[in-house]
Write an enzyme that holds these catalytic residues in place. Structure first.
Site, PDB file in Angstrom:
ATOM      1  N   ASP A  11      43.910  37.530  37.329  1.00 49.42           N
ATOM      2  CA  ASP A  11      44.757  36.501  37.941  1.00 49.42           C
ATOM      3  C   ASP A  11      45.842  37.215  38.733  1.00 49.42           C
ATOM      4  OD1 ASP A  11      45.970  34.164  38.655  1.00 49.42           O
ATOM      5  OD2 ASP A  11      46.337  33.448  36.626  1.00 49.42           O
ATOM      6  N   GLU A 106      41.833  34.198  41.495  1.00 56.94           N
ATOM      7  CA  GLU A 106      41.462  34.201  40.079  1.00 56.94           C
ATOM      8  C   GLU A 106      39.946  34.296  39.947  1.00 56.94           C
ATOM      9  OE1 GLU A 106      42.248  31.332  36.167  1.00 56.94           O
ATOM     10  OE2 GLU A 106      42.809  30.661  38.173  1.00 56.94           O
TER      11      GLU A 106
END
Length: 460
Positions: A11, A106
């Site tokens: 992320d 992500e």
């Protein structure tokens, strides 16, 4: 569940805002908010400095300005972010053939499929190398989670933020999850969390203690059984490469049926804003707006409207969802509402110009030609002046180049003037100058690479 933590979740840290700070030296270490700047705009991403003031994604921009009045507020540059995302995804692809992107910033990676990690030490080494490679390639940081399942890898990356790595050893899942809030489990939103709280269940350990039968009684067969498995740390979902996103949607279930028509409309508008934030985060726009209504008797109705072209404009989506609501009878009560966008496409230059115009308060919302209307009753907008048309080109945060002063970015525009700060990713904070919006020496420009020799996107 795997015996070795070979599922990696990456992320990127405050991705949009971090990219803006990296490209604008004067904003480094300062609060930055990226999103729609119009009166109904929402926050797409806030830098960590802005988050200290309480600003977060999906927050109305007006509220963000009240919380952090001195932050820099910038219009998104999606083409720029996509270019950086492409560099990151290429690095992930070098680790394994199984990469599952969830959004621009992500993704999950199956390290086992890449044959790179035989034990925890090997998985950690891969994760640390990935973080170094991302920083060297993009100039940005990302947080990495490693675990034996997707759920735990995502939890680990959240624990690692910002700019860290957390590895959850297989076998420690119950101990790790037990004291956490039940909201940490995927699929447990505000409504489900409140329902469980009223039953005396607030932690993951209490979910396990309640048992599967009680959870099924409270939540239904599918949701209750799934929640129990997740609470035990059992998550066998595979990493799926090249997942084809066909739609983006959000929905809320209400603890008490809604009857007030105004409240229902406000909830639909709020869902439309959240849906657009998710749509933009995935790097898409869409043509078909879908409204889902589950009524008091559990009957579910869906209504849809297809626009003339793809959009990611919150005004357009919100108004289309409102028109669809007018077609649904809600007099008996509503227990669930949802708003979605399908017919997805990548962002186009036309989408971005339409977005900028709407946020500046100049553009009219797109109307479906099949919608009932009375042209004679609608006011005719005066055509924009030459100054208004010129000012639309100068969105805050976007790149420009001046024939004399070189590369810079727009700090703001209005009243026929545009203010530019002249600086580049590798320079010292630059000087600010103001020009006429029709200055022939000033023109929009492509973004400069964050790292010398790196790729950039087209002008957004």
């Amino acid at each position: 569940m795997r015996a070795v933590p070979t599922i990696l979740h990456l992320d990127m840290d405050a991705f949009f805002a971090a990219a803006e700070q990296a490209s604008k030296p004067s904003l480094r270490g300062k609060p930055v908010v990226v999103g729609g700047l119009g009166p109904r705009g929402v926050v797409a991403t806030a830098s960590y400095e802005a988050r200290r003031f309480g600003v977060h994604s999906a927050m109305p921009m007006g509220q963000a300005r009240r919380l952090a009045p001195n932050a820099a507020y910038l219009v998104p540059r999606f083409a720029f972010y996509r270019a950086i995302s492409g560099q990151v995804m290429e690095l992930l692809g070098s680790l394994s053939p199984l990469v599952e992107p969830l959004s621009l910033d992500e993704a999950f990676v199956d390290l086992e499929a890449g044959g790179l990690a035989e034990d925890s030490a090997g998985a950690r080494a891969v994760g640390e190398r990935l973080r170094r490679d991302i920083l060297a390639t993009t100039g940005l940081t990302g947080s990495v989670g490693l675990a034996g399942s997707k759920m735990l890898a995502k939890i680990a990356s959240e624990e690692a933020k910002p700019d860290g790595l957390v590895l959850i050893e297989p076998g420690t899942e119950r101990e790790l999850l037990g004291p956490r809030s039940v909201r940490i489990i995927p699929g447990v939103g505000p409504a489900t969390g409140e329902h469980l709280r009223r039953a005396g269940i607030t932690t993951v350990a209490e979910v396990v203690e309640a048992g599967e039968d009680e959870l099924v009684r409270l939540l239904g067969r599918a949701h209750g059984a799934g929640l129990y498995r997740m609470a035990l740390g059992r998550d066998d979902r595979p990493v799926v490469a090249e997942r084809d996103t066909k739609s983006v949607s959000v929905e809320d279930t209400f603890d008490v049926d809604l009857h007030d028509r105004l409240r229902i409309r406000l909830e639909v508008e709020r869902l439309a804003e959240r849906c657009v934030a998710r749509l933009r985060g995935s790097g898409h726009s869409g043509r078909t707006i879908v409204l889902k209504v589950r009524r008091y008797d559990f009957s579910t109705l869906t209504r849809s409207e297809t626009l003339r072209g793809p959009t990611d404009d919150p005004v357009v989506v919100r108004e289309a969802a409102g028109r669809l609501l007018d077609l649904v009878d809600t007099t008996g009560g509503v227990r669930l509402l949802g708003v979605g966008v399908s017919g997805l496409a990548d962002y186009t230059q036309e989408d971005l110009f339409a977005q900028a115009e709407a946020e500046a308060g100049h553009a009219e919302p797109v109307r479906d030609e099949s919608a009932e209307s009375s042209p004679a009753d609608e006011p005719v907008a005066a055509p924009p002046t030459a100054t208004e048309t010129a000012e639309r080109r100068w969105a805050p945060g976007h790149d420009v180049r001046h024939a004399v002063h070189g590369a810079g970015w727009v700090q703001g525009s209005g009243l026929g003037r545009v203010t530019v700060r002249f600086e580049e990713p590798g320079s010292e904070p630059g000087r600010v100058r103001t020009f006429s919006v029709d200055d022939p020496d000033l023109e929009p420009s492509d973004p400069l690479p964050l790292v010398p020799g790196g790729a950039t996107g087209a002008a957004a």
